[in-house]
Scaffold this active site. Structure first.
Site, PDB file in Angstrom:
ATOM      1  N   LYS A   1     -23.241  11.729  91.350  1.00 58.72           N
ATOM      2  CA  LYS A   1     -23.537  12.850  90.457  1.00 58.72           C
ATOM      3  C   LYS A   1     -24.503  13.843  91.098  1.00 58.72           C
ATOM      4  CE  LYS A   1     -20.905  11.811  86.932  1.00 58.72           C
ATOM      5  NZ  LYS A   1     -19.784  12.692  86.539  1.00 58.72           N
TER       6      LYS A   1
ATOM      7  N   ILE B   1     -24.292   9.920  76.016  1.00 60.77           N
ATOM      8  CA  ILE B   1     -23.280  10.408  75.077  1.00 60.77           C
ATOM      9  C   ILE B   1     -22.517   9.219  74.520  1.00 60.77           C
ATOM     10  CG2 ILE B   1     -21.374  12.041  74.746  1.00 60.77           C
ATOM     11  CD1 ILE B   1     -22.052  13.228  77.466  1.00 60.77           C
TER      12      ILE B   1
ATOM     13  N   TYR C   1     -23.326   5.715  91.174  1.00 55.43           N
ATOM     14  CA  TYR C   1     -23.110   6.764  90.176  1.00 55.43           C
ATOM     15  C   TYR C   1     -24.122   7.896  90.338  1.00 55.43           C
ATOM     16  CZ  TYR C   1     -22.334   8.878  85.563  1.00 55.43           C
ATOM     17  OH  TYR C   1     -22.058   9.752  84.539  1.00 55.43           O
TER      18      TYR C   1
ATOM     19  N   SER D   1     -24.481  14.860  85.798  1.00 53.68           N
ATOM     20  CA  SER D   1     -25.185  13.928  84.914  1.00 53.68           C
ATOM     21  C   SER D   1     -26.682  14.125  85.065  1.00 53.68           C
ATOM     22  CB  SER D   1     -24.831  12.476  85.281  1.00 53.68           C
ATOM     23  OG  SER D   1     -25.643  11.551  84.576  1.00 53.68           O
TER      24      SER D   1
ATOM     25  N   ASN E   1      -4.234  11.055  89.192  1.00 51.25           N
ATOM     26  CA  ASN E   1      -5.341  10.347  89.824  1.00 51.25           C
ATOM     27  C   ASN E   1      -6.112  11.386  90.631  1.00 51.25           C
ATOM     28  OD1 ASN E   1      -7.060   8.884  91.508  1.00 51.25           O
ATOM     29  ND2 ASN E   1      -5.600   7.249  91.863  1.00 51.25           N
ATOM     30  N   VAL E   2      -7.317  11.729  90.180  1.00 55.87           N
ATOM     31  CA  VAL E   2      -8.043  12.840  90.800  1.00 55.87           C
ATOM     32  C   VAL E   2      -8.537  12.509  92.198  1.00 55.87           C
ATOM     33  CG1 VAL E   2      -8.721  13.838  88.584  1.00 55.87           C
ATOM     34  CG2 VAL E   2     -10.258  12.213  89.736  1.00 55.87           C
TER      35      VAL E   2
END
Length: 258
Positions: free
Chosen positions: A158, A187, A154, A141, A62-63
């Site tokens: 980023k 992507i 998000y 991103s 778990n980062v």
């Protein structure tokens, strides 16, 4: 097909179980590296262990937990003797417009996408500094530059990754560590499958992408590995857009779907 430019190099890839992380892992192995792949998906990591062979080690991580990142780096050194390059890919998002976004969803997204990169960079750099240097590549991103409706958490995270990359380059150059970022556009990955399954949403995206298609995860590997390679030996603190020229046209209006 590929060179052996990463022979005798040891890499960490976070988010290695699928998507861009898996593609980078596979390409590194093809180019001679030994790779430790970090992910929460233990079942997938077990499958990759069988698929990819002895130069791959999967470590459930778990980062967002510093002790687990520290153990990831320690496991890498125990298994392969060092750490030369790292790719911080792990990320996900819980969308919502600012007026409705819960604190829990904000924390989930920002912790995973930004805090996770910070913790990974910190412990990767501590090991690399002991060895005289290395290279770190963060996956930010297009949304570091272009806002996205219902994507405040998000996009903010980023954008933070891009600035964290620059700050890392500034601080870590004295240790012989280069830090760069790639900024992907759309992507085809498990994380975008829901979006791309809707013809209307897909059309809204493709209208804004001059190349008129989403990227394959494998198309991120060349730019990412270039930044980690000796060919980029004087590239530091850079942000490389890999977006099919999407940044030139802006983000689609997604408000009708929220």
């Amino acid at each position: 097909m590929f060179s052996n430019r990463f022979k005798d190099k040891v890499a960490i890839v976070t988010g290695a179980a699928s998507g861009v992380g898996y593609a980078i892992t596979n390409r590194l192995l093809q180019e001679g590296a030994s790779v430790v792949g970090a992910d929460l998906n233990q079942e997938r990591l077990n499958a990759l262990q069988s698929e990819l062979g002895d130069r791959f080690l999967g470590v459930q991580t778990n980062v967002t937990q510093e002790d687990q990142i520290a153990e990831l780096v320690e496991a890498t050194v125990r298994k392969f003797g060092g750490l030369h390059i790292a790719f911080n890919v792990a990320g996900a998002s819980k969308a919502g417009i600012i007026k409705n976004l819960s604190e829990a969803d904000w924390d989930f997204t920002v912790d995973l996408c930004l805090k996770g990169v910070f913790l990974s960079m910190k412990h990767e750099a501590l090991q690399m500094a002991k060895q005289g240097g290395g290279a770190i590549v963060n996956v930010a991103s297009l949304n570091a530059h272009v806002p996205m409706y219902a994507g405040a958490a998000y996009s903010s995270a980023k954008a933070g990754v891009e600035m964290l990359t620059k700050n890392g380059a500034l601080e870590m150059a004295r240790d012989g560590i280069r830090v760069n970022a790639i900024l992907p556009g759309l992507i085809e990955t498990p994380l975008t499958a829901g979006l791309l399954a809707s013809p209307d949403i897909q059309a809204a995206y493709l209208e804004r992408i001059p190349m008129k298609r989403a990227a394959k995860p494998e198309e991120m590997t060349g730019p990412a590995l270039f930044l980690a390679s000796d060919d980029a030996g004087y590239v530091n603190g850079a942000s490389l857009l890999v977006d099919g020229a999407w940044a030139t046209s802006g983000y689609p209006d997604l408000s009708r779907w929220f």
